[in-house]
Design an enzyme around this catalytic site. Sequence first.
Site, PDB file in Angstrom:
ATOM      1  N   LYS A  45      39.960  13.961 115.264  1.00 28.96           N
ATOM      2  CA  LYS A  45      40.171  12.673 114.629  1.00 28.96           C
ATOM      3  C   LYS A  45      39.027  12.317 113.697  1.00 28.96           C
ATOM      4  CE  LYS A  45      42.469  10.896 118.730  1.00 28.96           C
ATOM      5  NZ  LYS A  45      42.323   9.977 119.892  1.00 28.96           N
ATOM      6  N   GLY A  46      37.822  12.819 113.996  1.00 31.23           N
ATOM      7  CA  GLY A  46      36.619  12.347 113.326  1.00 31.23           C
ATOM      8  C   GLY A  46      36.627  12.452 111.817  1.00 31.23           C
ATOM      9  N   GLU A 101      34.836  18.436 107.577  1.00 32.38           N
ATOM     10  CA  GLU A 101      34.408  18.108 108.949  1.00 32.38           C
ATOM     11  C   GLU A 101      33.400  16.963 108.917  1.00 32.38           C
ATOM     12  OE1 GLU A 101      34.840  18.273 111.946  1.00 32.38           O
ATOM     13  OE2 GLU A 101      35.103  20.276 112.764  1.00 32.38           O
ATOM     14  N   ASP A 102      33.456  16.091 109.899  1.00 32.08           N
ATOM     15  CA  ASP A 102      32.424  15.063 110.004  1.00 32.08           C
ATOM     16  C   ASP A 102      31.117  15.660 110.506  1.00 32.08           C
ATOM     17  OD1 ASP A 102      33.609  15.577 112.438  1.00 32.08           O
ATOM     18  OD2 ASP A 102      33.914  13.487 112.988  1.00 32.08           O
ATOM     19  N   ASP A 105      28.616  21.044 115.210  1.00 31.18           N
ATOM     20  CA  ASP A 105      27.708  20.977 116.358  1.00 31.18           C
ATOM     21  C   ASP A 105      27.513  22.407 116.885  1.00 31.18           C
ATOM     22  OD1 ASP A 105      26.289  20.257 118.607  1.00 31.18           O
ATOM     23  OD2 ASP A 105      27.832  18.962 119.454  1.00 31.18           O
ATOM     24  N   LYS A 133      24.470  19.615 112.643  1.00 27.70           N
ATOM     25  CA  LYS A 133      23.557  19.326 113.752  1.00 27.70           C
ATOM     26  C   LYS A 133      23.278  20.624 114.507  1.00 27.70           C
ATOM     27  CE  LYS A 133      24.444  17.315 117.675  1.00 27.70           C
ATOM     28  NZ  LYS A 133      24.671  16.427 118.821  1.00 27.70           N
ATOM     29  N   PHE A 154      22.990  12.464 120.118  1.00 27.84           N
ATOM     30  CA  PHE A 154      24.430  12.202 120.225  1.00 27.84           C
ATOM     31  C   PHE A 154      24.779  11.145 119.200  1.00 27.84           C
ATOM     32  CE2 PHE A 154      28.505  10.941 121.614  1.00 27.84           C
ATOM     33  CZ  PHE A 154      29.046  12.087 122.172  1.00 27.84           C
ATOM     34  N   ASP A 161      32.779   9.665 117.550  1.00 29.98           N
ATOM     35  CA  ASP A 161      32.990   8.788 118.708  1.00 29.98           C
ATOM     36  C   ASP A 161      32.155   9.196 119.905  1.00 29.98           C
ATOM     37  OD1 ASP A 161      34.512  11.212 119.338  1.00 29.98           O
ATOM     38  OD2 ASP A 161      35.307  10.047 121.001  1.00 29.98           O
ATOM     39  N   ARG A 167      34.089   4.900 116.239  1.00 26.24           N
ATOM     40  CA  ARG A 167      34.523   5.611 115.017  1.00 26.24           C
ATOM     41  C   ARG A 167      34.545   4.695 113.804  1.00 26.24           C
ATOM     42  NH1 ARG A 167      36.691  10.577 116.790  1.00 26.24           N
ATOM     43  NH2 ARG A 167      37.868  10.477 118.729  1.00 26.24           N
TER      44      ARG A 167
HETATM   45  C1  PRP Z   1      33.943  16.842 116.993  1.00 29.38           C
HETATM   46  C2  PRP Z   1      33.761  16.843 115.483  1.00 29.38           C
HETATM   47  C3  PRP Z   1      34.045  18.262 115.106  1.00 29.38           C
HETATM   48  C4  PRP Z   1      33.652  19.046 116.348  1.00 29.38           C
HETATM   49  C5  PRP Z   1      32.358  19.747 116.101  1.00 29.38           C
HETATM   50  O1  PRP Z   1      35.282  16.680 117.248  1.00 29.38           O
HETATM   51  O2  PRP Z   1      34.618  15.939 114.857  1.00 29.38           O
HETATM   52  O3  PRP Z   1      35.407  18.479 114.816  1.00 29.38           O
HETATM   53  O4  PRP Z   1      33.492  18.111 117.407  1.00 29.38           O
HETATM   54  O5  PRP Z   1      31.894  20.349 117.269  1.00 29.38           O
HETATM   55  P1  PRP Z   1      31.627  21.898 117.422  1.00 29.38           P
HETATM   56  O6  PRP Z   1      30.901  22.367 116.195  1.00 29.38           O
HETATM   57  O7  PRP Z   1      30.768  21.950 118.655  1.00 29.38           O
HETATM   58  O8  PRP Z   1      32.922  22.585 117.599  1.00 29.38           O
HETATM   59  P2  PRP Z   1      35.852  16.423 118.721  1.00 29.38           P
HETATM   60  O9  PRP Z   1      36.237  17.730 119.333  1.00 29.38           O
HETATM   61  O10 PRP Z   1      34.877  15.567 119.467  1.00 29.38           O
HETATM   62  O11 PRP Z   1      37.191  15.652 118.426  1.00 29.38           O
HETATM   63  P3  PRP Z   1      37.398  14.229 117.695  1.00 29.38           P
HETATM   64  O12 PRP Z   1      37.051  14.409 116.239  1.00 29.38           O
HETATM   65  O13 PRP Z   1      38.838  13.948 117.911  1.00 29.38           O
HETATM   66  O14 PRP Z   1      36.477  13.241 118.377  1.00 29.38           O
END
Ligand code: PRP
Length: 179
Positions: A45-46, A101-102, A105, A133, A154, A161, A167
Amino acid sequence: MAENVTKGLRPVLTPDQISDKVRELAERISDDYAGETPLMVAILKGGFVFLSDLVRAMAIPVEIDFAQISSYGDETESSGRIRVIKDITTPIAGRHVIVVEDIIDTGRTLKHYLNELRARGPASLKVCALINKPERREFTPDIDYLGFTIPRGFLVGYGLDRAGRFRELPGVYEVPDEG
Ligand code: PRP
């Protein structure tokens, strides 16, 4: 925005810093894809906030699509499981595709989904991320267009979120006791 929503959060990126960077990235992408109509894919969703600001700053026509890939659930620590909940519906063979991508990680989400998209034969496949990050990085995808590197913490706001909250915040904040 209710004032107490950000209480206890540490400001990391202001809305102005973000909008300046969004304009800069949109300009670079518009130059690089001049004469083309790239497909910009937000990871939900991000990614919805970043994509919507980015496309409105573009100087070239674009198409958009959405994918949702889950790895975290409601936990702050990654579960390590990757699942495509919603795939894009646009055929991408021969298309120029930019995944938006937002935050990157661990890199798991992108590694998994870029492999899937690559197998469909796009003309090109690039990544635009607002935040890199590196603290917990496991896989290092090439990031073609990057907004900010924030080493750790975080982060919430601007699409990000914590258990579904924050968000809607126009800036990015750190939740002090997480990470
Ligand atoms: C978050 C973010 C990325 C992903 C990055 O999404 O929006 O899509 O994690 O993390 P990674 O590099 O460790 O894979 P999340 O899975 O939390 O879903 P959301 O956007 O619906 O909150």
